[in-house]
Scaffold this active site. Structure first.
Site, PDB file in Angstrom:
ATOM      1  N   GLY A   1     -13.211  10.841  -2.091  1.00 37.27           N
ATOM      2  CA  GLY A   1     -13.989  10.080  -1.112  1.00 37.27           C
ATOM      3  C   GLY A   1     -15.246   9.445  -1.676  1.00 37.27           C
ATOM      4  O   GLY A   1     -15.686   8.411  -1.186  1.00 37.27           O
TER       5      GLY A   1
ATOM      6  N   MET B   1      -5.976   6.805  -1.756  1.00 39.59           N
ATOM      7  CA  MET B   1      -6.522   7.806  -0.827  1.00 39.59           C
ATOM      8  C   MET B   1      -6.426   7.219   0.574  1.00 39.59           C
ATOM      9  O   MET B   1      -7.427   6.876   1.201  1.00 39.59           O
ATOM     10  CB  MET B   1      -7.971   8.136  -1.227  1.00 39.59           C
ATOM     11  CG  MET B   1      -8.044   8.981  -2.492  1.00 39.59           C
ATOM     12  SD  MET B   1      -9.663   8.937  -3.278  1.00 39.59           S
ATOM     13  CE  MET B   1      -9.416   7.523  -4.358  1.00 39.59           C
TER      14      MET B   1
ATOM     15  N   MET C   1      -7.382  16.799  -8.642  1.00 35.63           N
ATOM     16  CA  MET C   1      -8.686  16.388  -8.100  1.00 35.63           C
ATOM     17  C   MET C   1      -9.676  17.517  -8.341  1.00 35.63           C
ATOM     18  O   MET C   1      -9.464  18.644  -7.890  1.00 35.63           O
ATOM     19  CB  MET C   1      -8.583  16.096  -6.599  1.00 35.63           C
ATOM     20  CG  MET C   1      -7.836  14.833  -6.225  1.00 35.63           C
ATOM     21  SD  MET C   1      -8.438  13.323  -7.027  1.00 35.63           S
ATOM     22  CE  MET C   1     -10.149  13.259  -6.470  1.00 35.63           C
TER      23      MET C   1
ATOM     24  N   GLY D   1     -15.780   8.006 -13.839  1.00 40.37           N
ATOM     25  CA  GLY D   1     -16.436   7.020 -12.982  1.00 40.37           C
ATOM     26  C   GLY D   1     -17.870   6.807 -13.405  1.00 40.37           C
ATOM     27  O   GLY D   1     -18.180   5.979 -14.274  1.00 40.37           O
ATOM     28  N   SER D   2     -18.765   7.606 -12.819  1.00 45.55           N
ATOM     29  CA  SER D   2     -20.199   7.400 -13.058  1.00 45.55           C
ATOM     30  C   SER D   2     -20.630   7.734 -14.486  1.00 45.55           C
ATOM     31  O   SER D   2     -21.719   7.346 -14.894  1.00 45.55           O
ATOM     32  CB  SER D   2     -21.018   8.194 -12.043  1.00 45.55           C
ATOM     33  OG  SER D   2     -20.538   9.515 -11.953  1.00 45.55           O
TER      34      SER D   2
ATOM     35  N   MET E   1      -9.532   3.535  -0.925  1.00 46.12           N
ATOM     36  CA  MET E   1      -9.865   4.452   0.186  1.00 46.12           C
ATOM     37  C   MET E   1      -9.825   3.690   1.501  1.00 46.12           C
ATOM     38  O   MET E   1     -10.296   2.556   1.575  1.00 46.12           O
ATOM     39  CB  MET E   1     -11.266   5.035  -0.015  1.00 46.12           C
ATOM     40  CG  MET E   1     -11.467   5.736  -1.350  1.00 46.12           C
ATOM     41  SD  MET E   1     -13.086   6.497  -1.471  1.00 46.12           S
ATOM     42  CE  MET E   1     -13.098   6.953  -3.231  1.00 46.12           C
TER      43      MET E   1
ATOM     44  N   ASP F   1      -9.669   3.214  -7.295  1.00 39.88           N
ATOM     45  CA  ASP F   1      -9.749   4.166  -6.187  1.00 39.88           C
ATOM     46  C   ASP F   1      -9.704   3.442  -4.852  1.00 39.88           C
ATOM     47  O   ASP F   1     -10.703   2.870  -4.410  1.00 39.88           O
ATOM     48  CB  ASP F   1     -11.040   4.986  -6.301  1.00 39.88           C
ATOM     49  CG  ASP F   1     -10.938   6.034  -7.388  1.00 39.88           C
ATOM     50  OD1 ASP F   1      -9.955   6.796  -7.378  1.00 39.88           O
ATOM     51  OD2 ASP F   1     -11.835   6.092  -8.253  1.00 39.88           O
TER      52      ASP F   1
ATOM     53  N   GLY G   1     -17.815   8.803  -5.461  1.00 38.24           N
ATOM     54  CA  GLY G   1     -18.053   8.981  -6.890  1.00 38.24           C
ATOM     55  C   GLY G   1     -19.306   9.812  -7.108  1.00 38.24           C
ATOM     56  O   GLY G   1     -20.063  10.082  -6.170  1.00 38.24           O
ATOM     57  N   GLY G   2     -19.509  10.239  -8.342  1.00 35.70           N
ATOM     58  CA  GLY G   2     -20.751  10.913  -8.702  1.00 35.70           C
ATOM     59  C   GLY G   2     -20.910  12.324  -8.167  1.00 35.70           C
ATOM     60  O   GLY G   2     -22.021  12.849  -8.103  1.00 35.70           O
TER      61      GLY G   2
ATOM     62  N   HIS H   1      -8.567   2.737 -13.671  1.00 34.06           N
ATOM     63  CA  HIS H   1      -8.227   3.561 -12.505  1.00 34.06           C
ATOM     64  C   HIS H   1      -8.892   2.934 -11.273  1.00 34.06           C
ATOM     65  O   HIS H   1     -10.105   2.709 -11.254  1.00 34.06           O
ATOM     66  CB  HIS H   1      -8.757   4.973 -12.767  1.00 34.06           C
ATOM     67  CG  HIS H   1      -8.502   5.969 -11.688  1.00 34.06           C
ATOM     68  ND1 HIS H   1      -7.367   6.757 -11.648  1.00 34.06           N
ATOM     69  CD2 HIS H   1      -9.243   6.334 -10.619  1.00 34.06           C
ATOM     70  CE1 HIS H   1      -7.425   7.566 -10.604  1.00 34.06           C
ATOM     71  NE2 HIS H   1      -8.559   7.332  -9.952  1.00 34.06           N
TER      72      HIS H   1
ATOM     73  N   SER I   1     -12.830   4.685 -13.762  1.00 31.21           N
ATOM     74  CA  SER I   1     -12.725   4.265 -12.367  1.00 31.21           C
ATOM     75  C   SER I   1     -13.813   3.239 -12.110  1.00 31.21           C
ATOM     76  O   SER I   1     -14.998   3.504 -12.363  1.00 31.21           O
ATOM     77  CB  SER I   1     -12.929   5.464 -11.433  1.00 31.21           C
ATOM     78  OG  SER I   1     -13.295   5.008 -10.144  1.00 31.21           O
TER      79      SER I   1
ATOM     80  N   HIS J   1      -5.037   4.740  -7.317  1.00 32.01           N
ATOM     81  CA  HIS J   1      -5.102   6.074  -6.697  1.00 32.01           C
ATOM     82  C   HIS J   1      -5.300   5.843  -5.203  1.00 32.01           C
ATOM     83  O   HIS J   1      -6.379   5.446  -4.780  1.00 32.01           O
ATOM     84  CB  HIS J   1      -6.275   6.836  -7.336  1.00 32.01           C
ATOM     85  CG  HIS J   1      -6.572   8.159  -6.726  1.00 32.01           C
ATOM     86  ND1 HIS J   1      -7.735   8.863  -7.006  1.00 32.01           N
ATOM     87  CD2 HIS J   1      -5.874   8.938  -5.852  1.00 32.01           C
ATOM     88  CE1 HIS J   1      -7.735  10.005  -6.335  1.00 32.01           C
ATOM     89  NE2 HIS J   1      -6.636  10.069  -5.618  1.00 32.01           N
TER      90      HIS J   1
ATOM     91  N   ASP K   1      -9.612  14.107 -12.167  1.00 35.50           N
ATOM     92  CA  ASP K   1     -10.433  13.084 -11.507  1.00 35.50           C
ATOM     93  C   ASP K   1     -11.549  13.726 -10.697  1.00 35.50           C
ATOM     94  O   ASP K   1     -11.291  14.466  -9.757  1.00 35.50           O
ATOM     95  CB  ASP K   1      -9.515  12.270 -10.573  1.00 35.50           C
ATOM     96  CG  ASP K   1     -10.205  11.056  -9.967  1.00 35.50           C
ATOM     97  OD1 ASP K   1     -11.400  10.830 -10.229  1.00 35.50           O
ATOM     98  OD2 ASP K   1      -9.515  10.334  -9.220  1.00 35.50           O
ATOM     99  N   GLY K   2     -12.789  13.417 -11.087  1.00 35.48           N
ATOM    100  CA  GLY K   2     -13.945  13.840 -10.310  1.00 35.48           C
ATOM    101  C   GLY K   2     -14.911  14.684 -11.121  1.00 35.48           C
ATOM    102  O   GLY K   2     -14.562  15.754 -11.609  1.00 35.48           O
ATOM    103  N   GLY K   3     -16.122  14.167 -11.327  1.00 36.55           N
ATOM    104  CA  GLY K   3     -17.153  14.943 -12.020  1.00 36.55           C
ATOM    105  C   GLY K   3     -16.885  15.160 -13.496  1.00 36.55           C
ATOM    106  O   GLY K   3     -17.441  16.081 -14.099  1.00 36.55           O
TER     107      GLY K   3
END
Ligand code: DX5
Ligand code: ZN
Length: 217
Positions: free
Chosen positions: A140, A66, A135, A195-196, A35, A33, A142-143, A31, A6, A64, A173-175
């Site tokens: 909403g 959102m 998710m 992402g991060s 928003m 994101d 990243g990180g 990817h 991402s 994606h 997706d996420g963490g």
């Protein structure tokens, strides 16, 4: 396992180069994101940035969304070169029609749901989609930290897909980072959004991707 970086935490002043760095590191998808400041509290970017990213890479790109009422923008994202759109079931009260609209545009269809939305919200749609995204944080930002209960949700969706003989991708997706990616894969996911753990001031993109691959060995 496929990796889909991402660009959310990339250096936007040199976005094209950041995307190429991921491509050179051997990732599979980009990817994006999107928003809108309404479905989620944050605002990122829209179709113009997606088009610029698509033009800078030969990798397939997925958006994606959102956003509220995402169908307003499908044609824009198609034109921007997105191969796949992922929509939130919470934003699509008429999900069957939403899926049909994406099919009409000949785009791959992904559906996703927030961490505490019951999995029953996607069950009837599973035979109709190319991808399910779990998710593992509230959308909403990243990180954020991976929500532990997500692993059990990945396992359950893997079972649901296998039960109907679906070949759909199962993405998370996420963490997702060097500490969590293994359990994500072992629970049955086929793609990780990262992402991060890829775009960070702490290491290069190549180092981030290599560390994730090592964590999967
Ligand atoms: C969350 C986004 C994610 C996020 C991933 O709202 O959908 O794609 O940016 O970032 P990390 O991997 O840092 O959690
Ligand atoms: Zn995302």
């Amino acid at each position: 396992m496929k990796l889909a970086p991402s660009i959310y935490t990339a250096d936007f002043a040199r976005l094209g180069e950041q995307v190429k760095e991921a491509e050179r590191a051997g990732v599979d998808w980009i990817h994006l994101d999107v928003m809108d400041g309404a479905f989620v509290p944050n605002i990122t970017f829209g179709a113009a940035i997606c088009r610029a990213v698509h033009k800078s890479t030969s990798l397939p790109c997925e958006a994606h969304l959102m956003v509220q009422a995402p169908e307003r923008f499908f044609a824009d994202y198609k034109e921007a070169g997105m191969r796949r759109i992922i929509v939130h079931v919470e934003a699509c009260p008429h999900l069957y029609s939403t899926i049909q609209e994406l099919r009409k545009l000949e785009m791959q269809v992904g559906i996703t749901l927030n961490p505490l939305t019951p999995l029953s919200a996607i069950e009837e749609a599973l035979p109709l989609v190319d991808l399910v995204l779990i998710m593992s944080v509230e959308p909403g930002y990243g990180g954020q930290t991976y929500i532990p209960g997500s692993t059990q949700r990945i396992r359950r969706v893997r079972e649901m897909l296998d039960a109907i003989g679906s070949q759909a991708e199962l993405e998370v997706d996420g963490g997702v980072n060097v500490r969590t990616i293994r359990q994500v894969r072992d629970a049955g996911a086929s793609i990780a959004v990262v992402g991060s753990s890829v775009y960070s001031p702490k290491h290069s993109v190549a180092e981030g991707v290599a560390a994730l691959r090592r964590a999967l060995e």
